[in-house]
Design a protein around this motif. Sequence first.
Motif, mmCIF file in Angstrom:
data_model
loop_
_atom_site.group_PDB
_atom_site.id
_atom_site.type_symbol
_atom_site.label_atom_id
_atom_site.label_comp_id
_atom_site.label_asym_id
_atom_site.label_seq_id
_atom_site.Cartn_x
_atom_site.Cartn_y
_atom_site.Cartn_z
ATOM 1 N N ALA A 58 5.202 -7.816 1.940
ATOM 2 C CA ALA A 58 4.479 -6.951 1.008
ATOM 3 C C ALA A 58 4.629 -5.474 1.378
ATOM 4 O O ALA A 58 4.219 -5.042 2.450
ATOM 5 C CB ALA A 58 3.007 -7.341 0.981
ATOM 6 N N LEU A 59 5.246 -4.740 0.475
ATOM 7 C CA LEU A 59 5.401 -3.303 0.617
ATOM 8 C C LEU A 59 4.982 -2.669 -0.702
ATOM 9 O O LEU A 59 5.349 -3.174 -1.769
ATOM 10 C CB LEU A 59 6.851 -2.936 0.941
ATOM 11 N N PRO A 60 4.228 -1.588 -0.678
ATOM 12 C CA PRO A 60 3.709 -1.008 -1.919
ATOM 13 C C PRO A 60 4.817 -0.660 -2.910
ATOM 14 O O PRO A 60 5.814 -0.039 -2.548
ATOM 15 C CB PRO A 60 2.981 0.262 -1.435
ATOM 16 N N GLY A 61 4.628 -1.089 -4.150
ATOM 17 C CA GLY A 61 5.533 -0.718 -5.224
ATOM 18 C C GLY A 61 6.879 -1.408 -5.228
ATOM 19 O O GLY A 61 7.771 -1.015 -5.978
ATOM 20 N N ILE A 62 7.035 -2.442 -4.410
ATOM 21 C CA ILE A 62 8.329 -3.125 -4.315
ATOM 22 C C ILE A 62 8.161 -4.588 -4.715
ATOM 23 O O ILE A 62 7.368 -5.316 -4.114
ATOM 24 C CB ILE A 62 8.903 -3.027 -2.888
ATOM 25 N N ASP A 63 8.896 -5.004 -5.737
ATOM 26 C CA ASP A 63 8.873 -6.405 -6.159
ATOM 27 C C ASP A 63 9.694 -7.251 -5.197
ATOM 28 O O ASP A 63 10.727 -6.803 -4.681
ATOM 29 C CB ASP A 63 9.452 -6.548 -7.569
#
Length: 202
Positions: A58-63
């Motif tokens: 999980a990384l912000p803004g990354i699908d």
Amino acid sequence: MPLAGLILAGGRSSRMGTGDKALAMFAGQTLVARAAARLAPQVDLLALSANGDPRHYALPGIDVVADEDESRSGPLAGILAGLRWAQALGTPPRALVSVAVDTPFFPEDLAARLAAASGGPGTIAVAASQGAWHPTVALWPLDIADDLAASLARGERGAGAFIGRHPHVTVEFPAIGGRDPFFNVNTPSDLAEAEAIAREPT
């Protein structure tokens, strides 16, 4: 038109011997976080190709996009997943730029140089350094997805061979401080060497 980016992190990491290579620590962050921080400023949208539990990455803004099947058929399967993701966006990007998660020093102008060299729709632009191709580091036109899917269905897994059958250009990137900008981390000793490189004065 915008560019999309894809970090390829769906491999088995068999030579690392310490679990998922993408989550290995490098210079105070995971390799996947390093790749995201390096690629995100170069593209308009960013996704991660990974086949593990997406919560781990999980990384912000990354699908997070997974291969369409469980065959783990190499980087081409991840690129196909990325192309399908990009095609499904509300405004599809011009093309998809892929990087491997284990190349922590890829250039900060990578996407711009690949895009400038691609010469228009339908042409793959492949990074090279020191006379060697890096097929996982490339710009891919979105309309190549169906042909890539057909190739994978036939059991064809070689990225270099696939690229060779399509219009393509090679973009040579110079060494940085005498080192390959696409230095590849495959083993714990490679990771230790990368850490040493990162500590060198710029």
